[in-house]
Design a protein around this motif. Structure first.
Motif, PDB file in Angstrom:
ATOM      1  N   ILE A   1       0.878  -1.176  -0.110  1.00  0.00           N
ATOM      2  CA  ILE A   1       0.052   0.076   0.053  1.00  0.00           C
ATOM      3  C   ILE A   1       0.859   1.287  -0.084  1.00  0.00           C
ATOM      4  CG2 ILE A   1      -1.732   1.377   1.224  1.00  0.00           C
ATOM      5  CD1 ILE A   1      -2.682  -1.260   2.363  1.00  0.00           C
ATOM      6  N   TYR A   2       0.668   2.307  -0.823  1.00  0.00           N
ATOM      7  CA  TYR A   2       1.371   3.197  -1.062  1.00  0.00           C
ATOM      8  C   TYR A   2       0.625   4.387  -0.529  1.00  0.00           C
ATOM      9  CZ  TYR A   2       3.923   7.426  -2.919  1.00  0.00           C
ATOM     10  OH  TYR A   2       4.555   8.554  -3.102  1.00  0.00           O
ATOM     11  N   ARG A   3       0.812   5.149   0.410  1.00  0.00           N
ATOM     12  CA  ARG A   3       0.152   6.444   0.823  1.00  0.00           C
ATOM     13  C   ARG A   3       1.175   7.477   0.832  1.00  0.00           C
ATOM     14  NH1 ARG A   3      -2.747   3.890   6.202  1.00  0.00           N
ATOM     15  NH2 ARG A   3      -4.978   4.020   5.386  1.00  0.00           N
ATOM     16  N   ALA A   4       0.830   8.489   0.124  1.00  0.00           N
ATOM     17  CA  ALA A   4       1.650  10.133   0.127  1.00  0.00           C
ATOM     18  C   ALA A   4       0.661  11.054  -0.256  1.00  0.00           C
ATOM     19  CB  ALA A   4       3.070   9.657  -0.700  1.00  0.00           C
TER      20      ALA A   4
ATOM     21  N   LEU B   1       1.547  11.763  10.236  1.00  0.00           N
ATOM     22  CA  LEU B   1       1.034  10.325  10.127  1.00  0.00           C
ATOM     23  C   LEU B   1       1.763   9.568   8.961  1.00  0.00           C
ATOM     24  CD1 LEU B   1      -0.639   8.261  11.712  1.00  0.00           C
ATOM     25  CD2 LEU B   1      -2.675   9.305  10.513  1.00  0.00           C
ATOM     26  N   PHE B   2       1.578  10.247   7.649  1.00  0.00           N
ATOM     27  CA  PHE B   2       2.008   9.440   6.467  1.00  0.00           C
ATOM     28  C   PHE B   2       3.032  10.343   5.785  1.00  0.00           C
ATOM     29  CE2 PHE B   2      -1.132   6.450   6.878  1.00  0.00           C
ATOM     30  CZ  PHE B   2      -2.116   6.922   7.260  1.00  0.00           C
ATOM     31  N   PRO B   3       3.809   9.921   5.017  1.00  0.00           N
ATOM     32  CA  PRO B   3       4.906  10.658   4.144  1.00  0.00           C
ATOM     33  C   PRO B   3       3.994  11.602   3.189  1.00  0.00           C
ATOM     34  CG  PRO B   3       5.551   8.375   4.166  1.00  0.00           C
ATOM     35  CD  PRO B   3       4.418   8.526   4.707  1.00  0.00           C
ATOM     36  N   HIS B   4       4.476  12.979   3.093  1.00  0.00           N
ATOM     37  CA  HIS B   4       3.727  13.622   2.072  1.00  0.00           C
ATOM     38  C   HIS B   4       4.461  14.135   1.236  1.00  0.00           C
ATOM     39  CE1 HIS B   4       4.330  16.322   5.689  1.00  0.00           C
ATOM     40  NE2 HIS B   4       4.552  17.224   4.683  1.00  0.00           N
ATOM     41  N   LEU B   5       3.933  14.648  -0.001  1.00  0.00           N
ATOM     42  CA  LEU B   5       4.787  15.289  -1.198  1.00  0.00           C
ATOM     43  C   LEU B   5       5.091  16.387  -0.581  1.00  0.00           C
ATOM     44  CD1 LEU B   5       2.193  14.482  -4.012  1.00  0.00           C
ATOM     45  CD2 LEU B   5       4.200  13.162  -3.224  1.00  0.00           C
TER      46      LEU B   5
ATOM     47  N   SER C   1      -7.915  13.640   1.348  1.00  0.00           N
ATOM     48  CA  SER C   1      -8.329  12.402   2.080  1.00  0.00           C
ATOM     49  C   SER C   1      -7.503  11.232   1.673  1.00  0.00           C
ATOM     50  CB  SER C   1      -9.788  12.194   1.567  1.00  0.00           C
ATOM     51  OG  SER C   1      -9.862  11.910   0.044  1.00  0.00           O
ATOM     52  N   ASP C   2      -7.455  10.631   2.580  1.00  0.00           N
ATOM     53  CA  ASP C   2      -6.317   9.326   2.697  1.00  0.00           C
ATOM     54  C   ASP C   2      -6.861   8.386   1.509  1.00  0.00           C
ATOM     55  OD1 ASP C   2      -4.267   7.596   2.915  1.00  0.00           O
ATOM     56  OD2 ASP C   2      -5.149   7.073   4.818  1.00  0.00           O
ATOM     57  N   HIS C   3      -6.607   8.467   0.363  1.00  0.00           N
ATOM     58  CA  HIS C   3      -7.032   7.047  -0.642  1.00  0.00           C
ATOM     59  C   HIS C   3      -5.545   6.492  -1.020  1.00  0.00           C
ATOM     60  CE1 HIS C   3     -10.442   9.835  -0.982  1.00  0.00           C
ATOM     61  NE2 HIS C   3     -11.154   8.649  -1.142  1.00  0.00           N
ATOM     62  N   ALA C   4      -5.571   5.478  -0.390  1.00  0.00           N
ATOM     63  CA  ALA C   4      -4.074   4.760  -0.186  1.00  0.00           C
ATOM     64  C   ALA C   4      -4.213   3.958  -1.765  1.00  0.00           C
ATOM     65  CB  ALA C   4      -3.897   3.668   0.662  1.00  0.00           C
TER      66      ALA C   4
END
Length: 51
Positions: free
Chosen positions: A14-17, A27-31, A42-45
């Motif tokens: 699962i990739y979350r960014a 909470l998650f890596p962000h761009l 919104s968090d759409h992994a």
């Protein structure tokens, strides 16, 4: 996943960014372009599979 593809899959994940989650957006890596909560998404992994 389609059963025939599941049998040949070597891995996945699962990739979350790009989201701004948790305290200070950590909470998650962000761009790098996402610099404040107003740019939150919104968090759409994304689910990916390696073949």
């Amino acid at each position: 996943m389609w059963p025939a593809l599941f049998q040949i899959a070597r891995g996945g994940g699962i990739y979350r960014a790009g989201v701004w989650g948790g305290k200070n957006g950590t909470l998650f890596p962000h761009l790098p372009e996402i610099t404040s909560p107003v740019q939150a998404a919104s968090d759409h992994a994304a689910i990916y599979v390696d073949f």
